[in-house]
Design a protein around this motif. Structure first.
Motif, short mmCIF file in Angstrom:
data_model
loop_
_atom_site.label_atom_id
_atom_site.label_comp_id
_atom_site.label_asym_id
_atom_site.label_seq_id
_atom_site.Cartn_x
_atom_site.Cartn_y
_atom_site.Cartn_z
N ALA A 1 -111.71 -55.69 -49.07
CA ALA A 1 -112.06 -56.66 -49.89
C ALA A 1 -110.82 -57.63 -50.44
CB ALA A 1 -112.95 -56.41 -51.11
N ILE A 2 -109.80 -56.87 -50.86
CA ILE A 2 -108.51 -57.64 -51.57
C ILE A 2 -107.97 -58.24 -50.16
CG2 ILE A 2 -106.07 -57.07 -52.28
CD1 ILE A 2 -107.67 -54.89 -53.87
N PHE A 3 -107.72 -57.78 -49.04
CA PHE A 3 -107.17 -58.27 -48.00
C PHE A 3 -107.82 -59.72 -47.64
CE2 PHE A 3 -106.47 -59.08 -43.30
CZ PHE A 3 -105.29 -58.76 -43.24
N ALA A 4 -109.20 -59.53 -47.67
CA ALA A 4 -109.93 -60.68 -47.07
C ALA A 4 -109.81 -61.81 -48.06
CB ALA A 4 -111.55 -60.16 -46.96
N ALA A 5 -109.65 -61.16 -49.07
CA ALA A 5 -109.74 -62.28 -50.54
C ALA A 5 -108.44 -63.15 -50.35
CB ALA A 5 -109.78 -61.86 -51.74
N ALA A 6 -107.44 -62.51 -49.93
CA ALA A 6 -106.07 -63.08 -49.89
C ALA A 6 -105.92 -64.02 -48.55
CB ALA A 6 -104.93 -61.91 -49.83
N ILE A 7 -106.54 -63.61 -47.70
CA ILE A 7 -106.63 -64.48 -46.36
C ILE A 7 -107.52 -65.53 -46.48
CG2 ILE A 7 -107.28 -64.72 -43.90
CD1 ILE A 7 -104.79 -62.63 -44.42
N ARG A 8 -108.38 -65.35 -47.29
CA ARG A 8 -109.11 -66.74 -47.70
C ARG A 8 -108.37 -67.63 -48.34
NH1 ARG A 8 -113.46 -63.99 -48.50
NH2 ARG A 8 -113.21 -63.68 -50.63
N ASN A 9 -107.55 -67.11 -49.50
CA ASN A 9 -106.92 -67.92 -50.22
C ASN A 9 -105.90 -68.76 -49.56
OD1 ASN A 9 -107.69 -67.48 -52.78
ND2 ASN A 9 -106.23 -66.45 -53.54
N PHE A 10 -105.17 -68.07 -48.59
CA PHE A 10 -104.17 -68.74 -47.67
C PHE A 10 -104.97 -69.69 -46.85
CE2 PHE A 10 -99.98 -66.43 -47.37
CZ PHE A 10 -100.17 -65.94 -48.50
N ALA A 11 -106.12 -69.39 -46.31
CA ALA A 11 -106.82 -70.50 -45.52
C ALA A 11 -107.17 -71.63 -46.14
CB ALA A 11 -107.99 -69.91 -44.65
N GLY A 12 -107.67 -71.29 -47.63
CA GLY A 12 -108.13 -72.58 -48.30
C GLY A 12 -106.80 -73.39 -48.62
N ALA A 13 -105.77 -72.93 -48.57
CA ALA A 13 -104.55 -73.80 -49.09
C ALA A 13 -103.70 -74.20 -47.75
CB ALA A 13 -103.54 -72.93 -49.86
N ALA A 14 -104.38 -74.03 -46.68
CA ALA A 14 -103.92 -74.36 -45.24
C ALA A 14 -102.47 -74.00 -45.07
CB ALA A 14 -104.04 -76.05 -45.03
#
Length: 171
Positions: free
Chosen positions: A71-84
């Motif tokens: 869950a923590i890993f996925a949230a972090a990846i999602r943050n990076f993707a959102g920031a492109a």
């Protein structure tokens, strides 16, 4: 000027990266495989007690580590993707991500990987995998995180220093 935008520095062409000693997923995988190998070559007299899949409480604890890490890993990846901005450390970052899970930990991807790693060690009842978490943590801290932090400070200057002052490295 956007404080989270890359600053002009003497860092070069903007194609600079952190220069970690190795890609972190490979370090975690290497430690895991080494732990399995050492378990078979130099087994310790007692495996991790009561945490194997046959024990309900142990399985729940191990599962919580793994699911929490995912869950923590996925949230972090999602943050990076959102920031492109790229997750892969072999590519230059384009934005400083400081919100979401990154507002709680500067290294949530590695934190997630550690939780998954520990959960696997518990599931398979491997003392060597769990023992290797300490040298792995030192390698990640000094061979990866320290280099990334120096890179981000060169790249984002005061914006990264402010972020570093307000958000802990791990938790």
């Amino acid at each position: 000027m956007d404080p989270a935008a890359p600053q002009s520095t003497d860092a070069g062409t903007g194609n600079e990266t952190a220069g970690a000693v190795a890609r972190p997923p490979l370090l975690f995988l290497g430690a895991l495989l080494l732990g399995f190998a050492v378990d078979h070559l130099l087994p310790l007299p007692r495996p991790v007690p009561g945490v194997g899949l046959g024990h309900t409480v142990g399985a729940v604890i191990a599962g919580a580590f793994i699911l929490g890490g995912v869950a923590i890993f996925a949230a972090a990846i999602r943050n990076f993707a959102g920031a492109a901005t790229p997750v892969q450390g072999t590519k230059p970052v384009t934005a400083l991500v400081t919100t979401g899970i990154h507002g709680l930990s500067r290294n949530p991807i590695y934190l997630g990987m550690f939780l998954i790693y520990i959960g696997i060690g518990l599931v398979v009842r491997s003392p060597w995998i769990l023992i290797l978490v300490l040298p792995l943590a030192l390698l990640i801290r000094y061979g990866v995180v320290a280099r990334e932090e120096a890179y981000l400070e060169r790249r984002f200057g005061n914006a990264f220093r402010d972020y570093k002052a307000r958000v802990r490295r791990w938790l």
